[in-house]
Scaffold this motif. Structure first.
Motif, mmCIF file in Angstrom:
data_model
loop_
_atom_site.group_PDB
_atom_site.id
_atom_site.type_symbol
_atom_site.label_atom_id
_atom_site.label_comp_id
_atom_site.label_asym_id
_atom_site.label_seq_id
_atom_site.Cartn_x
_atom_site.Cartn_y
_atom_site.Cartn_z
ATOM 1 N N THR A 1 0.802 -1.221 0.000
ATOM 2 C CA THR A 1 0.000 0.000 0.000
ATOM 3 C C THR A 1 0.830 1.264 0.000
ATOM 4 N N TYR A 2 1.896 1.270 0.811
ATOM 5 C CA TYR A 2 2.605 2.523 1.056
ATOM 6 C C TYR A 2 4.040 2.502 0.559
ATOM 7 N N ASP A 3 4.349 3.465 -0.319
ATOM 8 C CA ASP A 3 5.714 3.893 -0.550
ATOM 9 C C ASP A 3 5.757 5.354 -0.128
ATOM 10 N N GLU B 1 5.908 8.180 -1.740
ATOM 11 C CA GLU B 1 5.031 9.102 -2.471
ATOM 12 C C GLU B 1 3.572 8.893 -2.091
ATOM 13 N N THR B 2 3.150 7.624 -2.013
ATOM 14 C CA THR B 2 1.759 7.331 -1.671
ATOM 15 C C THR B 2 1.429 7.808 -0.265
ATOM 16 N N ARG B 3 2.334 7.580 0.665
ATOM 17 C CA ARG B 3 2.084 8.013 2.041
ATOM 18 C C ARG B 3 1.951 9.532 2.115
ATOM 19 N N LYS C 1 0.851 11.529 -0.078
ATOM 20 C CA LYS C 1 -0.458 11.924 -0.608
ATOM 21 C C LYS C 1 -1.564 11.629 0.395
ATOM 22 N N VAL C 2 -1.473 10.483 1.061
ATOM 23 C CA VAL C 2 -2.527 10.081 1.995
ATOM 24 C C VAL C 2 -2.561 11.001 3.210
ATOM 25 N N SER D 1 -6.074 6.144 5.271
ATOM 26 C CA SER D 1 -6.939 5.530 4.268
ATOM 27 C C SER D 1 -7.967 4.596 4.907
#
Length: 368
Positions: free
Chosen positions: A23-25, A27-29, A31-32, A40
């Motif tokens: 779920t998390y790299d 960049e994704t973290r 954004k979240v 999320s």
């Protein structure tokens, strides 16, 4: 002493790691945590599906060791979901001290359908104790609370609050409050988490179980949460060290990679020593709780070493990365921020050092 994990514990650890890694790299973290909620709900549902949000509610099925394993993986990926603060921490209080009807709420918590928060800390509280300035007043057959709680981690999104309040006859009681009946001021903490200041003004409340002095229960809850935070910090330290050593192997200076410089490798080795000290104390605290010994002194020992190790590893990771280490786009700065926040949650390193110093006189004298 057996340090080996069972097959079920290993599966729980590996499953949690797989879900969060998928779920998390970085960049994704980023954004979240920039969303209004800060985490999320899809991930929350996945955690519920694999049974993480109900850990510890039934001690015959899972306990602090399982919570330790999950929290370590949360720290490794810097997952922003408030597993401890919105589920496991306050949920354990309801499981241990609530009535049958109140314990039924835990089915919704474990399913990810109800969020909790433990509203205990107040402005000016440095060392975590059971003392509170919030007051509970009995009005006929009902109760009402007045006071202010801050910080309340995960309090911005909680549906039900577990609130501590001073009882009229002395002692500290625990109450359940519908969060919509309280005044909440939500905010984002510097590490990307969420919290709230919550004010009660004759707010209706339901006693958690019997109306008795719940000071021992509050102390036990703080010990469990401190242990979980130490485990989360351990995961963050492990990943910060891995990122740093990988960087030293690839970044070149003067035509060679940085790991060719002896002084830098010695600093990385010192980081590893700090990590292992924190790991030992983390195991000590979690296994003590699993054995039924919820000792605030043991928790303070773990918190003290975790805080010292976390600060050392975070600072060295940034220094060894150079300028890139403080950028928002690179993960090291976020690991440093989270480790700093954990150090100052439920007592800072200095607070726990003072607590341990105050208990020196109670230690047995060793003669050689």
């Amino acid at each position: 002493m057996d340090f080996q994990l069972s097959e079920e514990q290993t599966l729980l650890r590996d499953t949690t790691r797989e879900v969060l890694s998928r779920t998390y790299d970085a960049e994704t973290r980023n954004k979240v945590i920039d969303t209004e909620l800060g985490w999320s709900r899809d991930v929350w549902s996945q955690l519920a599906d694999i049974g993480i949000l109900g850990l510890g509610f039934d001690p015959d099925e899972a306990g602090q060791i399982e919570i330790m394993l999950v929290s370590t993986e949360v720290g490794r990926r810097l997952a922003p979901e408030p597993i401890v603060h919105a589920a496991l921490g306050p949920g354990a209080l309801i499981a241990e001290h609530g009535s049958d009807a109140q314990r039924a709420l835990l089915d919704e918590v474990a399913a990810g359908e109800r969020l909790l928060a433990f509203a205990h800390l107040e402005p000016g509280h440095r060392q975590p104790t059971a003392v509170t300035a919030t007051e509970a007043v009995q009005q006929g057959n009902s109760w009402a609370l007045s006071g202010r709680k801050n910080p309340v981690l995960a309090g911005d999104s909680a549906d039900t609050l577990v609130v501590s309040a001073a009882l009229p006859d002395g002692g500290t009681g625990l109450f359940l409050v519908d969060a919509t009946n309280a005044t909440r001021t939500a905010y984002r903490t510097f590490d990307g988490q969420r919290g709230a200041q919550i004010e009660f003004n004759e707010t209706p409340a339901e006693p958690l179980g019997d109306v008795v002095d719940a000071s021992p229960a509050i102390r036990n809850a703080i010990v469990r949460i401190q242990s979980a935070l130490c485990s989360e910090a351990l995961g963050a330290m492990e990943e910060a060290l891995r990122l740093t050593t990988d960087y030293l192997k690839t970044r070149k200076q003067f035509g060679v990679t940085l790991n060719k410089f002896q002084a830098l490798t010695q600093r990385a080795a010192d980081m590893y020593v700090s990590l292992e000290l924190a790991r030992s104390m983390n195991l000590y605290a979690a296994m003590s709780i699993a054995d039924g010994n919820l000792d605030p002194v043991v928790a303070s020992r773990a918190k003290l070493q975790t805080g010292r190790s976390g600060r050392h590893i975070a600072q060295e990771a940034i220094q060894l990365h150079g300028g890139i280490g403080v950028t928002a786009e690179y993960p090291i700065s976020h690991y440093a921020a989270r480790l700093t926040a954990i150090e100052h949650t439920l007592g800072s390193t200095q607070d726990h050092l003072r607590l341990l110093a105050d208990n020196v006189g109670s230690y047995d004298l060793v003669r050689i």
